[in-house]
Design a protein around this motif. Sequence first.
Motif, PDB file in Angstrom:
ATOM      1  N   ALA A  15      -2.407   3.322   8.957  1.00 54.13           N
ATOM      2  CA  ALA A  15      -1.442   3.662   8.063  1.00 54.13           C
ATOM      3  C   ALA A  15      -1.327   2.582   6.678  1.00 54.13           C
ATOM      4  CB  ALA A  15       0.070   3.799   8.809  1.00 54.13           C
ATOM      5  N   ALA A  16      -1.870   1.849   7.301  1.00 53.28           N
ATOM      6  CA  ALA A  16      -1.153   0.334   6.215  1.00 53.28           C
ATOM      7  C   ALA A  16      -2.356   0.387   5.438  1.00 53.28           C
ATOM      8  CB  ALA A  16      -1.534  -1.271   6.789  1.00 53.28           C
ATOM      9  N   THR A  17      -4.109   0.835   5.617  1.00 47.28           N
ATOM     10  CA  THR A  17      -4.753   0.577   4.885  1.00 47.28           C
ATOM     11  C   THR A  17      -4.771   1.936   4.258  1.00 47.28           C
ATOM     12  OG1 THR A  17      -6.479  -0.258   6.704  1.00 47.28           O
ATOM     13  CG2 THR A  17      -7.424   0.765   4.835  1.00 47.28           C
ATOM     14  N   ILE A  18      -4.073   3.588   3.630  1.00 46.03           N
ATOM     15  CA  ILE A  18      -3.882   4.422   3.564  1.00 46.03           C
ATOM     16  C   ILE A  18      -3.111   4.458   2.572  1.00 46.03           C
ATOM     17  CG2 ILE A  18      -3.608   6.600   3.480  1.00 46.03           C
ATOM     18  CD1 ILE A  18      -4.107   7.169   6.291  1.00 46.03           C
ATOM     19  N   ARG A  19      -1.913   3.466   2.761  1.00 52.93           N
ATOM     20  CA  ARG A  19      -1.035   3.061   1.592  1.00 52.93           C
ATOM     21  C   ARG A  19      -1.764   2.259   0.843  1.00 52.93           C
ATOM     22  NH1 ARG A  19       2.375   1.967   5.315  1.00 52.93           N
ATOM     23  NH2 ARG A  19       2.792   3.863   6.017  1.00 52.93           N
ATOM     24  N   ALA A  20      -2.167   1.355   0.972  1.00 54.51           N
ATOM     25  CA  ALA A  20      -2.410  -0.216   0.243  1.00 54.51           C
ATOM     26  C   ALA A  20      -3.983   1.032  -0.974  1.00 54.51           C
ATOM     27  CB  ALA A  20      -2.686  -1.068   1.002  1.00 54.51           C
ATOM     28  N   LEU A  21      -4.684   1.469   0.154  1.00 56.01           N
ATOM     29  CA  LEU A  21      -6.092   2.094  -0.741  1.00 56.01           C
ATOM     30  C   LEU A  21      -4.684   3.200  -1.586  1.00 56.01           C
ATOM     31  CD1 LEU A  21      -8.040   3.728   1.897  1.00 56.01           C
ATOM     32  CD2 LEU A  21      -8.426   2.428  -0.005  1.00 56.01           C
ATOM     33  N   PHE A  22      -3.700   3.645  -1.744  1.00 50.75           N
ATOM     34  CA  PHE A  22      -3.823   4.443  -2.851  1.00 50.75           C
ATOM     35  C   PHE A  22      -2.727   3.190  -3.978  1.00 50.75           C
ATOM     36  CE2 PHE A  22      -2.965   8.031   0.332  1.00 50.75           C
ATOM     37  CZ  PHE A  22      -4.071   8.896  -0.922  1.00 50.75           C
ATOM     38  N   ALA A  26      -4.534   2.721  -7.850  1.00 47.27           N
ATOM     39  CA  ALA A  26      -3.466   3.609  -9.138  1.00 47.27           C
ATOM     40  C   ALA A  26      -3.621   2.080  -9.818  1.00 47.27           C
ATOM     41  CB  ALA A  26      -2.076   3.770  -8.423  1.00 47.27           C
ATOM     42  N   ALA A  27      -3.193   0.899  -9.273  1.00 48.58           N
ATOM     43  CA  ALA A  27      -3.484  -0.019 -10.029  1.00 48.58           C
ATOM     44  C   ALA A  27      -4.288  -0.393 -11.185  1.00 48.58           C
ATOM     45  CB  ALA A  27      -2.823  -1.423  -9.355  1.00 48.58           C
ATOM     46  N   SER A  28      -5.644  -0.141 -10.327  1.00 45.14           N
ATOM     47  CA  SER A  28      -6.939   0.228 -10.793  1.00 45.14           C
ATOM     48  C   SER A  28      -7.337   1.457 -11.595  1.00 45.14           C
ATOM     49  CB  SER A  28      -7.846  -0.669  -9.905  1.00 45.14           C
ATOM     50  OG  SER A  28      -8.389   0.090  -9.008  1.00 45.14           O
ATOM     51  N   GLY A  29      -6.836   1.787 -11.479  1.00 48.17           N
ATOM     52  CA  GLY A  29      -7.287   3.073 -11.894  1.00 48.17           C
ATOM     53  C   GLY A  29      -8.581   4.097 -11.908  1.00 48.17           C
ATOM     54  N   THR A  30      -8.447   3.720 -10.543  1.00 44.30           N
ATOM     55  CA  THR A  30      -9.214   4.122  -9.787  1.00 44.30           C
ATOM     56  C   THR A  30      -8.891   5.539  -8.751  1.00 44.30           C
ATOM     57  OG1 THR A  30     -10.235   1.875  -9.034  1.00 44.30           O
ATOM     58  CG2 THR A  30     -11.233   3.733  -7.549  1.00 44.30           C
ATOM     59  N   SER A  31     -10.119   7.039  -9.281  1.00 46.92           N
ATOM     60  CA  SER A  31     -10.453   7.931  -8.350  1.00 46.92           C
ATOM     61  C   SER A  31     -10.334   8.233  -7.138  1.00 46.92           C
ATOM     62  CB  SER A  31     -10.382   9.427  -9.338  1.00 46.92           C
ATOM     63  OG  SER A  31     -10.491  10.153  -8.821  1.00 46.92           O
ATOM     64  N   ILE A  32      -9.417   7.955  -5.896  1.00 52.95           N
ATOM     65  CA  ILE A  32     -10.600   8.196  -4.743  1.00 52.95           C
ATOM     66  C   ILE A  32      -9.859   9.853  -4.231  1.00 52.95           C
ATOM     67  CG2 ILE A  32      -9.905   5.843  -4.477  1.00 52.95           C
ATOM     68  CD1 ILE A  32      -7.637   5.964  -2.656  1.00 52.95           C
ATOM     69  N   GLN A  33     -10.083   9.708  -2.812  1.00 52.72           N
ATOM     70  CA  GLN A  33      -9.788  11.221  -1.978  1.00 52.72           C
ATOM     71  C   GLN A  33      -9.758  10.339  -0.359  1.00 52.72           C
ATOM     72  OE1 GLN A  33      -8.193  14.430  -2.962  1.00 52.72           O
ATOM     73  NE2 GLN A  33      -8.713  14.884  -0.698  1.00 52.72           N
ATOM     74  N   VAL A  34      -9.340  10.610   0.285  1.00 59.13           N
ATOM     75  CA  VAL A  34      -8.890  10.532   1.224  1.00 59.13           C
ATOM     76  C   VAL A  34      -8.568  11.400   2.410  1.00 59.13           C
ATOM     77  CG1 VAL A  34      -7.274   8.426   3.111  1.00 59.13           C
ATOM     78  CG2 VAL A  34      -7.621   8.210   1.062  1.00 59.13           C
ATOM     79  N   ARG A  35      -9.488  11.233   3.412  1.00 56.98           N
ATOM     80  CA  ARG A  35      -9.757  12.138   4.384  1.00 56.98           C
ATOM     81  C   ARG A  35      -9.410  11.638   5.463  1.00 56.98           C
ATOM     82  NH1 ARG A  35     -15.548  14.567   2.991  1.00 56.98           N
ATOM     83  NH2 ARG A  35     -15.284  16.038   1.394  1.00 56.98           N
ATOM     84  N   ALA A  36      -8.655  12.262   6.334  1.00 56.29           N
ATOM     85  CA  ALA A  36      -8.003  10.921   7.382  1.00 56.29           C
ATOM     86  C   ALA A  36      -7.635  11.522   8.374  1.00 56.29           C
ATOM     87  CB  ALA A  36      -6.146  10.729   7.409  1.00 56.29           C
ATOM     88  N   TYR A  37      -8.527  11.101   9.847  1.00 53.82           N
ATOM     89  CA  TYR A  37      -8.507  11.803  10.579  1.00 53.82           C
ATOM     90  C   TYR A  37      -7.236  11.436  11.772  1.00 53.82           C
ATOM     91  CZ  TYR A  37     -13.454  13.948   9.665  1.00 53.82           C
ATOM     92  OH  TYR A  37     -14.323  15.261   9.683  1.00 53.82           O
ATOM     93  N   VAL A 187      -0.825 -12.593  12.300  1.00 55.83           N
ATOM     94  CA  VAL A 187      -1.109 -11.871  10.423  1.00 55.83           C
ATOM     95  C   VAL A 187      -0.349 -10.094  10.894  1.00 55.83           C
ATOM     96  CG1 VAL A 187      -3.310 -10.339  11.388  1.00 55.83           C
ATOM     97  CG2 VAL A 187      -2.477 -10.250   9.155  1.00 55.83           C
ATOM     98  N   ALA A 188       0.447  -9.688   9.571  1.00 57.50           N
ATOM     99  CA  ALA A 188       1.065  -8.858   9.491  1.00 57.50           C
ATOM    100  C   ALA A 188       0.180  -7.743   9.107  1.00 57.50           C
ATOM    101  CB  ALA A 188       1.879  -8.831   8.429  1.00 57.50           C
ATOM    102  N   VAL A 189       0.406  -5.848   9.997  1.00 56.43           N
ATOM    103  CA  VAL A 189      -0.390  -5.095   9.509  1.00 56.43           C
ATOM    104  C   VAL A 189      -0.891  -5.033   8.265  1.00 56.43           C
ATOM    105  CG1 VAL A 189      -0.303  -2.986   9.867  1.00 56.43           C
ATOM    106  CG2 VAL A 189      -0.168  -4.497  11.931  1.00 56.43           C
ATOM    107  N   LYS A 190       0.963  -4.518   7.474  1.00 56.89           N
ATOM    108  CA  LYS A 190       0.839  -4.763   5.655  1.00 56.89           C
ATOM    109  C   LYS A 190      -0.812  -5.544   5.721  1.00 56.89           C
ATOM    110  CE  LYS A 190       3.705  -5.045   1.824  1.00 56.89           C
ATOM    111  NZ  LYS A 190       5.170  -5.364   1.745  1.00 56.89           N
ATOM    112  N   ASP A 191      -0.806  -7.058   5.528  1.00 57.24           N
ATOM    113  CA  ASP A 191      -1.912  -7.473   5.048  1.00 57.24           C
ATOM    114  C   ASP A 191      -2.799  -7.403   4.960  1.00 57.24           C
ATOM    115  OD1 ASP A 191       0.012  -9.191   3.716  1.00 57.24           O
ATOM    116  OD2 ASP A 191       0.663 -10.779   5.330  1.00 57.24           O
ATOM    117  N   ILE A 192      -2.977  -6.978   6.867  1.00 60.09           N
ATOM    118  CA  ILE A 192      -4.268  -6.817   7.244  1.00 60.09           C
ATOM    119  C   ILE A 192      -4.750  -5.415   6.308  1.00 60.09           C
ATOM    120  CG2 ILE A 192      -5.284  -5.120   9.243  1.00 60.09           C
ATOM    121  CD1 ILE A 192      -3.692  -6.573  10.959  1.00 60.09           C
ATOM    122  N   GLY A 193      -3.702  -4.358   6.392  1.00 59.16           N
ATOM    123  CA  GLY A 193      -3.954  -2.665   5.097  1.00 59.16           C
ATOM    124  C   GLY A 193      -4.684  -3.497   3.934  1.00 59.16           C
ATOM    125  N   LYS A 194      -3.613  -4.362   3.657  1.00 55.75           N
ATOM    126  CA  LYS A 194      -3.993  -4.834   1.905  1.00 55.75           C
ATOM    127  C   LYS A 194      -5.401  -5.267   1.590  1.00 55.75           C
ATOM    128  CE  LYS A 194       0.331  -4.838  -0.440  1.00 55.75           C
ATOM    129  NZ  LYS A 194       0.503  -4.556  -0.988  1.00 55.75           N
TER     130      LYS A 194
END
Length: 501
Positions: A15-22, A26-37, A187-194
């Motif tokens: 979840a932390a990775t998905i949150r950081a991906l978006f 958004a910050a870099s203007g990269t277009s992504i599609q996330v498929r989460a199982y 290390v915090a999970v939030k940092d791992i996600g980023k």
Amino acid sequence: MTVITIAPAGPKTAAATIRALFEQAAASGTSIQVRAYYRDTAKAPQEFSTNPSFKAVKGDLEDPSSLDFSGSDVVWTTTPPTPDGRDTVAQAEKVSLNVRNAVEAAGSVKKLVLLGSIGGHLTEGVGEIKSNNAAERVLSQTKVPQITIARSHYFMENWAMAMATLKGPEPFIFSTLTPLDYAITMVAVKDIGKILAREVLTVAGASASDQGRTNPYIFEIHGAAKYSSLDVQRAVSKAIGQDVAIKPVEKDQLSTFFGQFMSPSAVPDIVEMSLSVLPGGKMVEEPDPISRDIVRGVFHYLALGRLGRGEVLNLFLKDAGVEFKEIRYPYDETWPAQSKKLQKEGITKTGLLPALEYKGSIYTQHIPTLRFLAREFGGYDGETSQEKYLVDAVADIYIDWRAQWVAALKGVTNEYKNEFLPNYYAQIAQYYSQNKGPYLLGDKITYVDFAVYQSIDNDMRIGSIPLLPSKLPDELVQLIETINKRPNIAQYLEKNKFTPA
């Protein structure tokens, strides 16, 4: 568009990775599609399911027929825990093989990212960590251009299960980290996600070898600093506004302790894992013999040697023992474009540096950052309102000095050298004389001491004041000599000796 598959998506790290991906896309203007199982797609967080770039997919890593990674550019995975007493190694091998087969069957995957654990190189003596070794062995054979394995250190969130005991009239926490002053990287999970999101978004057509990486490429995720159980106790006490006791769970008490809330078949592995991170434990005594890259907090600054405001923050972090990855950018004709790129990536809002990535957030403006860190560390600042006022007052005088010093980089004028500087150092010395040094607050070092130190150092470097010993006030000569002898600073200065122009 980059298509990213997260399997499994249930763990907090996913979840932390998905949150950081978006956020990063958004910050870099990269277009992504996330498929989460998910085993149950209804468990997908609403913050994700309402995003048009997110799709929850029903699937289970134990059921290979449910895994279809077709069209994916990157696959992120981790080994789910096995709390029911099944063979953790056999289970990890099974689900990892299912992921590997699905990746290879897709035919489109350019990169596989595995979140594992410190100790992933070990096959025994580490309890549940053995499952990470199994996952690494299986997934490192995947036929894709790039494989990244991230080994994370001790999760700060592991302390969450200790918080239930805070609700009583005499709050306390248990700690399986003993002795209580034994410090380890957390290390915090939030940092791992980023960190993992950045790795996921770094997709290139070239193979790992073409990028100068091994395949698989293995790196470690460390926290910004080491913390002990006593540090956690202090932090919790501060957070709830009352004293919190701490009860150590000694090595010979671990089985009984975990047996209170875990199945009997799961206890031996969790005990062995807990012992492995303690002094004399397997992970402590047998680190990976291969040197790995380490990702911690990230310090962004210009390649100016020891000049400038970023060096104040650098000295402070080194003195505090905060470990970080350092990225230096050339200050030449490439800087304007690089500055805009950093703004687009969200590293700096102003296009200026330094910037510090710390605990999942980004901090800029060096004096406010120093003030924040001083509060964060519970030191390096005044204790009383009067002391804090003195520290802030001298910081303001330093800021005025810095504006004049930047102008002097174009050429030291007589006005700067013979009028401004004598007045600046006389003002600073007045403040330092109040508490008899060597620091502004006497024997208590604060963040502003590093700023004043840096102003003297940088004036020497551009030739606006003579090298020490000089005509500087005695209070400031004492400050320089004392900071030079601080252990972490002395070690740093030995490697970065000042050679006069």
